[in-house]
Design a protein around this motif. Structure first.
Motif, mmCIF file in Angstrom:
data_model
loop_
_atom_site.group_PDB
_atom_site.id
_atom_site.type_symbol
_atom_site.label_atom_id
_atom_site.label_comp_id
_atom_site.label_asym_id
_atom_site.label_seq_id
_atom_site.Cartn_x
_atom_site.Cartn_y
_atom_site.Cartn_z
ATOM 1 N N THR A 199 0.839 -1.201 0.000
ATOM 2 C CA THR A 199 0.000 0.000 0.000
ATOM 3 C C THR A 199 0.877 1.255 0.000
ATOM 4 O OG1 THR A 199 -0.114 0.382 2.395
ATOM 5 C CG2 THR A 199 -1.599 -1.291 1.470
ATOM 6 N N ASP A 220 -6.864 9.915 5.814
ATOM 7 C CA ASP A 220 -6.659 9.069 4.637
ATOM 8 C C ASP A 220 -5.850 7.828 4.986
ATOM 9 O OD1 ASP A 220 -8.060 10.721 2.939
ATOM 10 O OD2 ASP A 220 -6.293 11.871 2.324
ATOM 11 N N THR A 245 -6.955 4.011 4.137
ATOM 12 C CA THR A 245 -6.126 3.134 3.310
ATOM 13 C C THR A 245 -5.837 1.822 4.020
ATOM 14 O OG1 THR A 245 -5.085 5.022 2.206
ATOM 15 C CG2 THR A 245 -3.891 2.925 2.150
ATOM 16 N N TRP A 246 -5.476 1.913 5.279
ATOM 17 C CA TRP A 246 -5.144 0.708 6.048
ATOM 18 C C TRP A 246 -6.365 -0.205 6.203
ATOM 19 C CZ3 TRP A 246 -3.762 0.561 11.973
ATOM 20 C CH2 TRP A 246 -3.265 -0.701 12.298
#
Length: 423
Positions: A37, A62, A66-67
């Protein structure tokens, strides 16, 4: 007694988890997906702090989004947490908040997933079984009102129904008093929660399915789907009081292995087993069942079982780069070690892997087929693999024409979308 809403339950769970979290960052550090990622190289503590803030008061970042969207359910965060809490559950709640935010903004990449999934299952079922048999798997029109055991399928295993038929044969062999319940009308609710961010919808689906299961008055409910295991057994565990015990069908079979072992015949095969961990213990139970089969010789593969709890839509599918790397490395290793068979764990793994059979000099089969073969049970055609290996839309339509007519499917519609159905 009034029952709490799912939203209230998750809010309470979030507060409890964050009150115990010291924000040390260990969960982020051991997450096997971070290197796939944009978060690669990031400091761990700020990201975990953002996770805690999102769960406590809704503060968005963000990094957390994302995680959460890359969480493949590996469970590495749980085993490494020094406070012995469940960061995977924290991320499950976080991804639901993430999807809700995206849905509100009109940019949810998973929007409409449940509808697409329902359509896909309907069409693939229609290519592989008669309508009467499908109705029996969903619990509809059943004259069975009570059962000691409910075999709960979830939704997506119906794309590979030979797996279901194998398990039913095993339950019949053991003379189990059971009912079967599966399909999208009996969904666990995980798609609504973790893909759509629709907590109210998830509450209706989850609660409704638990009520339908409870109506059989079972003492035990056997899971198949690992996503349902996580949803009922972890994310929403305690949301509703239950008068039955959840277990996995693999554990049920292991507990009765002494009754199966005397029937097993020698298979004389060199095999590799594609595993997943996730802390669920399912792969270990399958390993126990397979090792009981005389003549099977196991070859160890580097299949990174710790990367995800499944190959499916809530597992490695979320990080395609990781899945592609893992599968190719594993299959190449199996070829180099001269195996005659690669055995996969879940239905999602089988869908991903079975098409590679045309490229490699070994069979790719689900563990249920291996166990059924060892026990001398009648084989069920793996139509999904058969169609994948035909690799031609017209050939599939010709091969499946009896099923298509019986289920009144539109051949033109199938011709248009069949390549996507078999991916």
């Amino acid at each position: 007694m009034s029952l709490k809403t799912l939203e209230a339950y998750l809010a309470e769970e979030a507060q409890d988890l964050t009150s115990k979290c010291t924000q040390c960052g260990k969960c982020f550090e051991v997450c096997p997906m971070i290197n796939f990622t944009p978060l690669k190289g990031r400091e761990s503590v700020p990201v975990v702090t953002d996770l805690v803030n999102l769960l406590r008061d809704g503060t968005w970042s963000d990094a957390v989004g994302t995680w959460a969207q890359a969480c493949t359910g590996s469970g590495e965060c749980i085993t490494h947490c020094p406070e012995h809490i469940n960061p995977r559950k924290m991320l499950s709640i976080a991804v639901s908040k993430t999807r809700r935010r995206q849905t509100t903004q009109g940019n949810n990449p998973m929007g409409g997933f449940y509808k697409r999934m329902s359509q896909t299952i309907h069409l693939l079922v229609g290519l592989q079984m008669e309508p009467e048999r499908f109705r029996g798997l969903t619990g509809r029109h059943s004259d069975k009102k009570r059962a000691d055991v409910v075999f709960y399928l979830g939704c997506n295993v119906l794309r590979t129904p030979h797996i279901v038929f194998n398990v039913l044969d095993l339950l019949d062999l053991l003379e189990v008093d059971y009912a079967v319940m599966g399909g999208v009308s009996n969904c666990c609710g995980i798609i609504h929660l973790k893909f759509h961010g629709d907590v109210d919808g998830a509450e209706k689906v989850t609660g409704g399915t638990l009520e339908k299961i409870s109506a059989y008055n079972p003492s035990k409910v056997l899971h198949w789907c690992p996503s349902c295991v996580l949803h009922f057994g972890e994310t929403t565990a305690g949301f509703r009081p239950l008068e039955f015990e959840f277990s996995h069908v693999t554990r049920f079979l292991v507990e009765r292995l002494d009754r199966l072992r005397p029937r097993m015949r020698d298979m004389n095969e060199r095999v590799a087993f594609h595993k997943h961990d996730g802390g669920l213990g399912i792969a270990q139970d399958v390993q126990t069942l397979l090792e009981a089969i005389p003549g099977l010789k196991f070859v160890d593969l580097d299949d990174e079982a710790r990367w995800a709890y499944t190959c499916g839509p809530l597992g490695l599918n979320l990080v395609p780069e990781a899945k592609t790397a893992l599968h190719r490395r594993m299959l190449d290793s199996a070829r180099d070690k001269g195996v005659g068979m690669v055995v996969d764990l879940y239905h999602s793994c089988h869908r991903d892997l079975c098409g590679f059979e045309e490229e490699y000099p070994f069979r790719i089969v689900n563990w249920t087929s291996v166990l059924a073969e060892a026990l001398g049970l009648d084989a069920h055609e793996d139509y999904f693999k058969r169609y994948r290996l035909l690799n031609n839309v017209r050939a599939v339509l010709d091969d499946a024409q009896d099923f298509i007519r019986a289920n009144k499917l539109d051949p033109k519609t199938l011709e248009e979308i069949l390549p996507n159905l078999l991916n």
